[in-house]
Write a protein that holds these residues in place. Structure first.
Motif, PDB file in Angstrom:
ATOM      1  N   UNK A 100       0.788  -1.229   0.000  1.00 28.39           N
ATOM      2  CA  UNK A 100       0.000   0.000   0.000  1.00 28.39           C
ATOM      3  C   UNK A 100       0.825   1.287   0.000  1.00 28.39           C
ATOM      4  N   UNK A 101       1.936   1.376   0.768  1.00 27.65           N
ATOM      5  CA  UNK A 101       2.711   2.624   0.746  1.00 27.65           C
ATOM      6  C   UNK A 101       3.343   2.921  -0.619  1.00 27.65           C
ATOM      7  N   UNK A 102       3.413   1.913  -1.503  1.00 25.90           N
ATOM      8  CA  UNK A 102       4.037   2.096  -2.813  1.00 25.90           C
ATOM      9  C   UNK A 102       3.036   2.438  -3.909  1.00 25.90           C
ATOM     10  N   UNK A 103       1.753   2.446  -3.587  1.00 24.51           N
ATOM     11  CA  UNK A 103       0.715   2.708  -4.582  1.00 24.51           C
ATOM     12  C   UNK A 103       0.151   4.102  -4.373  1.00 24.51           C
ATOM     13  N   UNK A 104      -0.048   4.828  -5.469  1.00 29.36           N
ATOM     14  CA  UNK A 104      -0.508   6.212  -5.376  1.00 29.36           C
ATOM     15  C   UNK A 104      -1.744   6.410  -6.245  1.00 29.36           C
ATOM     16  N   UNK A 105      -2.451   7.486  -5.973  1.00 30.97           N
ATOM     17  CA  UNK A 105      -3.540   7.946  -6.830  1.00 30.97           C
ATOM     18  C   UNK A 105      -3.023   9.131  -7.630  1.00 30.97           C
ATOM     19  N   UNK A 106      -3.452   9.232  -8.888  1.00 31.55           N
ATOM     20  CA  UNK A 106      -2.957  10.292  -9.775  1.00 31.55           C
ATOM     21  C   UNK A 106      -4.122  11.124 -10.280  1.00 31.55           C
ATOM     22  N   UNK A 107      -3.985  12.442 -10.170  1.00 34.03           N
ATOM     23  CA  UNK A 107      -4.987  13.370 -10.677  1.00 34.03           C
ATOM     24  C   UNK A 107      -4.344  14.218 -11.768  1.00 34.03           C
ATOM     25  N   UNK A 108      -4.917  14.166 -12.960  1.00 33.84           N
ATOM     26  CA  UNK A 108      -4.383  14.912 -14.106  1.00 33.84           C
ATOM     27  C   UNK A 108      -5.354  16.020 -14.477  1.00 33.84           C
ATOM     28  N   UNK A 109      -4.834  17.225 -14.661  1.00 38.08           N
ATOM     29  CA  UNK A 109      -5.679  18.379 -14.954  1.00 38.08           C
ATOM     30  C   UNK A 109      -5.211  19.069 -16.234  1.00 38.08           C
ATOM     31  N   UNK A 110      -6.159  19.697 -16.910  1.00 39.59           N
ATOM     32  CA  UNK A 110      -5.867  20.486 -18.105  1.00 39.59           C
ATOM     33  C   UNK A 110      -6.386  21.897 -17.859  1.00 39.59           C
ATOM     34  N   UNK A 111      -5.501  22.878 -17.928  1.00 44.71           N
ATOM     35  CA  UNK A 111      -5.908  24.253 -17.705  1.00 44.71           C
ATOM     36  C   UNK A 111      -6.456  24.495 -16.318  1.00 44.71           C
ATOM     37  N   UNK A 112      -5.958  23.754 -15.334  1.00 45.18           N
ATOM     38  CA  UNK A 112      -6.403  23.941 -13.963  1.00 45.18           C
ATOM     39  C   UNK A 112      -7.697  23.231 -13.622  1.00 45.18           C
ATOM     40  N   UNK A 113      -8.287  22.540 -14.583  1.00 41.89           N
ATOM     41  CA  UNK A 113      -9.534  21.810 -14.348  1.00 41.89           C
ATOM     42  C   UNK A 113      -9.242  20.322 -14.319  1.00 41.89           C
ATOM     43  N   UNK A 114      -9.697  19.621 -13.280  1.00 40.09           N
ATOM     44  CA  UNK A 114      -9.482  18.195 -13.163  1.00 40.09           C
ATOM     45  C   UNK A 114     -10.061  17.459 -14.351  1.00 40.09           C
ATOM     46  N   UNK A 115      -9.254  16.623 -14.991  1.00 38.74           N
ATOM     47  CA  UNK A 115      -9.709  15.916 -16.179  1.00 38.74           C
ATOM     48  C   UNK A 115      -9.790  14.416 -15.980  1.00 38.74           C
ATOM     49  N   UNK A 116      -8.921  13.854 -15.180  1.00 35.39           N
ATOM     50  CA  UNK A 116      -8.918  12.410 -15.017  1.00 35.39           C
ATOM     51  C   UNK A 116      -8.232  12.009 -13.727  1.00 35.39           C
ATOM     52  N   UNK A 117      -8.540  10.819 -13.280  1.00 34.90           N
ATOM     53  CA  UNK A 117      -7.822  10.231 -12.156  1.00 34.90           C
ATOM     54  C   UNK A 117      -7.473   8.805 -12.516  1.00 34.90           C
ATOM     55  N   UNK A 118      -6.414   8.323 -11.929  1.00 31.28           N
ATOM     56  CA  UNK A 118      -5.976   6.955 -12.151  1.00 31.28           C
ATOM     57  C   UNK A 118      -5.091   6.524 -11.008  1.00 31.28           C
ATOM     58  N   UNK A 119      -4.305   5.504 -11.243  1.00 32.54           N
ATOM     59  CA  UNK A 119      -3.440   4.951 -10.219  1.00 32.54           C
ATOM     60  C   UNK A 119      -2.007   4.885 -10.740  1.00 32.54           C
ATOM     61  N   UNK A 120      -1.085   4.602  -9.849  1.00 33.63           N
ATOM     62  CA  UNK A 120       0.311   4.436 -10.213  1.00 33.63           C
ATOM     63  C   UNK A 120       1.033   3.772  -9.066  1.00 33.63           C
ATOM     64  N   UNK A 121       2.327   3.466  -9.272  1.00 31.78           N
ATOM     65  CA  UNK A 121       3.083   2.861  -8.176  1.00 31.78           C
ATOM     66  C   UNK A 121       4.551   3.255  -8.280  1.00 31.78           C
ATOM     67  N   UNK A 122       5.193   3.305  -7.119  1.00 32.09           N
ATOM     68  CA  UNK A 122       6.573   3.770  -6.996  1.00 32.09           C
ATOM     69  C   UNK A 122       7.523   2.680  -7.474  1.00 32.09           C
TER      70      UNK A 122
END
Length: 461
Positions: free
Chosen positions: A154-176
């Protein structure tokens, strides 16, 4: 468990790669920034934990995922409220005797993400460790249990928020993947974003830089300005077999730190997926029945030892299900194998970009007979390329690679993409009424110029 072998970071900017195997404009799947589907008889979505009815074919015999139909005329789904960013999932297609479109699952930030995170933290504790939970009482979990694996990873897994022009566009996951802040995710999670935020397992947020990305493999590497992180351990995905236990960790529907379990359902599933700004990715995917939903994209698929065997990237949906009506897991999830993901991530870190192996042929998408046919004209085989040197000729039919039968174009493409430049493979080829085995040494995509049909000098783009 083996050590993480990532090389030091590179400094070159990311550069998208071309796709010599991309289907012609008049055939194959067309990849856009939104999910392409066709209308099929509707079917009510079922909770992920209940038994799901089988996928049903559409009028053309193809099984489809469940996003709104749209075409090249410029259809765009309704904009979501700023507080609930909608997904921009690309599409995917599985083609191996049974054909199915696969929608890349990412995005859809839901309310209550902290609830899932708190539940997973309370529920999944490491073996032999006394942890204070919400009740104030310490708990322990047995070594080798799902709970112990989840707590360790769990400490190696992250949530990712991607924005375009300051507006939230998508979320996903990632890992270290390295202790000095490198994170692996899907390209379609961050594609087109000008601002990327990483949410750590403890809830802290920090800005991330894009090191590089490749639409060819649907992978991207990010970096955050933090040292001393806990990286994941990669397993050898070539040793994965059908029936192995799987554990998926990520942020489905924005619910961070969510853990689901299942098994490896199948191997070598040819999946094509991609976003609006890049060529389709060709993935020799691991199929799993662990519940994977939009937002799991980019998160790790683990084995029973807590080692990464794949990157969760795509999911099939029931006919008629859409993002707005709550399309969810039906037990058909797909992951990029860890060997391919690790090799690509290392290359991106070193150079800022990634190449892929090729043999130097163009494949005929119109051919419907046995095997896969090389285009029967001068463009079929690149002069001086590996296939040309090995004796492949225009019009030849490839029926197997390393003894594995090939029946679809995508099968051959993903089988080659799963290897590395320099690997030698044996193609079974039919021509002139006879059959022969042809050894070919793969080369890098940046050594072959598919535009001019010439072999490029080493190191030239």
């Amino acid at each position: 468990m083996s050590d993480n072998s990532f090389a030091p970071p590179g400094s070159s900017p990311a550069r998208p790669s071309s796709d010599p195997y991309a289907p012609p404009q008049d055939g194959g799947a067309v990849m856009t920034g939104q999910q392409d589907t066709l209308p099929l008889p509707t079917q009510p979505a079922q909770p992920a934990q209940q038994s799901q009815p089988p996928l049903t074919p559409g009028p053309d015999g193809v099984m489809y995922t469940g996003e709104p139909a749209h075409d090249a005329s410029g259809y765009e789904p309704p904009a979501a409220p700023a507080t609930t960013p909608d997904a921009k999932p690309p599409v995917g297609r599985v083609r191996k005797r049974t054909v199915a479109l696969i929608a890349c699952g990412s995005l859809v930030l839901g309310v209550g993400g902290g609830i899932a995170g708190a539940w997973a933290y309370d529920e999944f504790m490491p073996s032999g460790a006394s942890i204070q939970v919400a009740s104030g009482e310490p708990v322990e979990r047995a070594e080798g249990s799902v709970a112990a694996v989840a707590a360790a990873v769990m400490p190696s897994v992250v949530s990712i928020e991607a924005a375009v022009g300051g507006v939230g566009a998508s979320t996903g996951s990632g890992f270290i993947i390295r202790e000095d802040g490198y994170i692996l995710t899907n390209n379609h999670v961050i594609e087109g974003a000008d601002e990327i935020t990483v949410v750590m397992s403890d809830g802290s947020e920090m800005a991330a830089d894009l090191v590089g990305a490749t639409s060819d493999y649907d992978l991207a590497v990010l970096q955050i300005d933090v040292d001393g992180l806990t990286p994941v351990t990669f397993a050898d995905s070539s040793e994965v077999v059908v029936g192995d236990e799987t554990i998926a960790v990520g942020s489905p529907l924005g619910l961070e730190s969510t853990v689901t379990t299942g098994i490896v359902s199948a191997l070598h599933r040819p999946v094509t997926a991609g976003g609006a700004e890049g060529a389709p990715a060709f993935i020799d995917a691991i199929q799993t029945d662990a519940a994977i939903n939009p937002g799991n994209s980019g998160g790790p698929l683990l084995n029973a030892n807590g080692e990464v065997i794949g990157v969760n990237s795509a999911v099939a949906a029931l006919p008629g299900a859409t993002q707005s009506t709550g399309a969810g897991s039906v037990g058909l999830g797909f992951a990029i194998p860890s060997n391919q993901a690790q090799r690509t991530a290392e290359q991106i870190i070193e150079t800022g970009e990634a190449t892929y192996p090729v043999i130097g042929v163009q494949l005929d998408e119109r051919y419907t007979g046995e095997g896969v046919k090389v285009v029967d004209d001068a463009s079929g085989v690149v002069d001086g390329g590996p296939a040309d040197v090995a004796g492949i000729e225009p019009g030849d039919i490839i029926t197997a690679i390393d003894g594995r039968p090939i029946t679809q174009t995508d099968e051959l493409v993903v089988a080659i993409r799963a290897m590395a430049p320099g690997d030698e493979v044996v193609f079974t080829v039919q021509s002139g009424g006879g059959e022969r085995d042809v050894p070919i040494t793969l080369t890098s995509s940046d050594n072959v110029d598919f535009e001019t049909g010439d072999q490029a000098p080493d190191g030239q783009e």
